[in-house]
Design an enzyme around this catalytic site. Sequence first.
Site, mmCIF file in Angstrom:
data_model
loop_
_atom_site.group_PDB
_atom_site.id
_atom_site.type_symbol
_atom_site.label_atom_id
_atom_site.label_comp_id
_atom_site.label_asym_id
_atom_site.label_seq_id
_atom_site.Cartn_x
_atom_site.Cartn_y
_atom_site.Cartn_z
ATOM 1 N N ARG A 53 49.396 41.630 33.613
ATOM 2 C CA ARG A 53 49.177 40.776 32.448
ATOM 3 C C ARG A 53 47.788 41.002 31.852
ATOM 4 O O ARG A 53 46.821 41.206 32.562
ATOM 5 C CB ARG A 53 49.307 39.293 32.836
ATOM 6 C CG ARG A 53 50.720 38.855 33.140
ATOM 7 C CD ARG A 53 50.792 37.361 33.406
ATOM 8 N NE ARG A 53 50.140 36.990 34.655
ATOM 9 C CZ ARG A 53 50.082 35.742 35.125
ATOM 10 N NH1 ARG A 53 50.611 34.755 34.427
ATOM 11 N NH2 ARG A 53 49.496 35.488 36.282
ATOM 12 N N ARG A 86 44.298 40.031 30.429
ATOM 13 C CA ARG A 86 43.389 38.928 30.726
ATOM 14 C C ARG A 86 42.771 38.393 29.444
ATOM 15 O O ARG A 86 42.389 39.151 28.561
ATOM 16 C CB ARG A 86 42.280 39.402 31.673
ATOM 17 C CG ARG A 86 42.803 39.891 33.009
ATOM 18 C CD ARG A 86 41.703 40.534 33.846
ATOM 19 N NE ARG A 86 42.272 41.122 35.063
ATOM 20 C CZ ARG A 86 41.869 42.258 35.597
ATOM 21 N NH1 ARG A 86 40.896 42.950 35.021
ATOM 22 N NH2 ARG A 86 42.434 42.715 36.702
ATOM 23 N N LYS A 92 30.190 45.264 34.725
ATOM 24 C CA LYS A 92 30.801 45.531 33.419
ATOM 25 C C LYS A 92 29.906 45.228 32.218
ATOM 26 O O LYS A 92 30.399 44.935 31.127
ATOM 27 C CB LYS A 92 32.138 44.791 33.296
ATOM 28 C CG LYS A 92 33.223 45.377 34.195
ATOM 29 C CD LYS A 92 34.609 44.995 33.741
ATOM 30 C CE LYS A 92 35.674 45.794 34.475
ATOM 31 N NZ LYS A 92 37.024 45.506 34.009
ATOM 32 N N LEU A 93 28.609 45.310 32.405
ATOM 33 C CA LEU A 93 27.705 45.133 31.266
ATOM 34 C C LEU A 93 27.934 46.213 30.216
ATOM 35 O O LEU A 93 27.801 45.976 29.011
ATOM 36 C CB LEU A 93 26.251 45.157 31.752
ATOM 37 C CG LEU A 93 25.164 44.871 30.717
ATOM 38 C CD1 LEU A 93 25.349 43.486 30.102
ATOM 39 C CD2 LEU A 93 23.780 44.988 31.355
ATOM 40 N N ASP A 105 38.733 38.676 39.133
ATOM 41 C CA ASP A 105 38.661 39.942 38.378
ATOM 42 C C ASP A 105 37.231 40.293 37.974
ATOM 43 O O ASP A 105 37.006 40.949 36.958
ATOM 44 C CB ASP A 105 39.552 39.883 37.120
ATOM 45 C CG ASP A 105 40.959 39.432 37.440
ATOM 46 O OD1 ASP A 105 41.581 40.030 38.335
ATOM 47 O OD2 ASP A 105 41.434 38.466 36.812
ATOM 48 N N GLU A 106 36.265 39.878 38.793
ATOM 49 C CA GLU A 106 34.863 40.147 38.458
ATOM 50 C C GLU A 106 34.407 41.547 38.880
ATOM 51 O O GLU A 106 33.304 41.968 38.526
ATOM 52 C CB GLU A 106 33.940 39.110 39.130
ATOM 53 C CG GLU A 106 34.207 37.677 38.747
ATOM 54 C CD GLU A 106 35.139 36.969 39.727
ATOM 55 O OE1 GLU A 106 35.271 35.740 39.642
ATOM 56 O OE2 GLU A 106 35.747 37.671 40.583
ATOM 57 N N GLY A 107 35.227 42.224 39.657
ATOM 58 C CA GLY A 107 34.838 43.543 40.161
ATOM 59 C C GLY A 107 34.458 43.525 41.627
ATOM 60 O O GLY A 107 33.679 44.371 42.087
ATOM 61 N N LYS A 108 35.011 42.567 42.375
ATOM 62 C CA LYS A 108 34.665 42.431 43.799
ATOM 63 C C LYS A 108 35.018 43.684 44.587
ATOM 64 O O LYS A 108 34.262 44.122 45.457
ATOM 65 C CB LYS A 108 35.386 41.221 44.398
ATOM 66 C CG LYS A 108 34.938 39.884 43.829
ATOM 67 C CD LYS A 108 35.644 38.723 44.494
ATOM 68 C CE LYS A 108 37.129 38.698 44.201
ATOM 69 N NZ LYS A 108 37.441 38.519 42.768
ATOM 70 N N GLY A 158 44.604 41.148 43.305
ATOM 71 C CA GLY A 158 44.449 42.546 43.678
ATOM 72 C C GLY A 158 43.115 43.090 43.233
ATOM 73 O O GLY A 158 42.410 42.487 42.427
ATOM 74 N N HIS A 159 42.755 44.231 43.790
ATOM 75 C CA HIS A 159 41.554 44.912 43.335
ATOM 76 C C HIS A 159 41.791 46.408 43.366
ATOM 77 O O HIS A 159 42.592 46.916 44.145
ATOM 78 C CB HIS A 159 40.321 44.522 44.152
ATOM 79 C CG HIS A 159 40.514 44.567 45.627
ATOM 80 N ND1 HIS A 159 40.893 43.456 46.357
ATOM 81 C CD2 HIS A 159 40.395 45.571 46.518
ATOM 82 C CE1 HIS A 159 40.981 43.789 47.627
ATOM 83 N NE2 HIS A 159 40.689 45.061 47.765
#
Length: 379
Positions: A302, A304, A330-331, A12-15, A39-40
């Site tokens: 769900r 996080r 996401k800074l 879920d890092e933003g790939k 998922g993304h």
Amino acid sequence: MFTIITGAQFGDEGKGKIVDLLAKDYDVVARFQGGNNAGHTVKVGDEVYKLHLIPSGILLDARVLIGPGVVLNPEVLAEEIEMFEKHGVKVNSEKLGVDAKTSIIMPYHIELDGLREASRETKIGTTKRGIGYAYIDKVARDEIRMAELVDKERFLARLEELAPQKEKEIEAMGGDPRIVRDPELIKRYLELGEQFAAYITDVSREINQALDEGKNVMAEAAQGTHLDVIHGTQKFVTSSSTIAGSACANLGVGPTRVDNVIAIVKAYITRVGEGPLPTELIGELGERIQKAGGEFGTTTGRGRRCGWFDLPLLKKAIALNGYTEISLTKLDVLTGLDPLRSAQVMSIKGKNWTILRNLRKTSRHAALCMKTCQDGKKN
């Protein structure tokens, strides 16, 4: 040029967003592991696409490939193709290829996954989508592959071969074994086999040929480094290898062909489900970051768990993947938080470590040395 992109945390890092931004410069984008347990989300204009199997490059000019390291639920793939076509995005065999050796998720895998999780005294947080049991069958050489799904006679023969053992397993766990040979489910899978026959390809051949021709290829991971089945926080891990090295093994590309390995890193850290999260924020602050960052699973919905940035965790990911570049995401979510904090050192029994050791083994005995930054009010 061959580029591998992996998540450096717990997923879920933003790939998806980064892959989508970079994919315009690539001719081929390939998914190399996992299933529809991750998922993304990709946004194009006003349209939002939630993907679980098809690589993000599908929305651009790239050819997208699903490699044999993936375990594929054909029903989910059909749903994603239908979703795209409803939005005017054509997904034909010229656009999408699926390796013939890709293992498919059968209904009995999903049944077994749910039964096993229900029987555990300590839950591991599985999505109950059959991913783990599909990988078990791959290792046990009891898989059904895409090459068999698209060939009616081979599919039925293979299912008949495997059915008795699967029925015994389900019955022993208190489930209904009739799901294994359910006529309606078999009929549906045969229909899916007909639908996907044209998509079958040899991913290794395609990628190596593309590289030989000077084309750009991107390998896209699902989940994150610390969910790796070997190097992650076992038992709270996924069922596949999520690190860069597995891209070469799963796609059939030699490691000397790799040019770039890009880390996707979130400015804070999140985790879905169970397992260690040393910098976890419990209470109002964690909920604030969760809401501001939209930290809810694409696959499960769900919420996080959220925590401060963890540098020892990142350094371990760098060691495991050999990153050449880092992309920070996401800074902006942290704007207005004052102070900001991050873990710099993990102290275990009086000894300081700047790189993560065995997180599951040591987390109960570890103290974090945190750094405070007063710039949270600045953008």
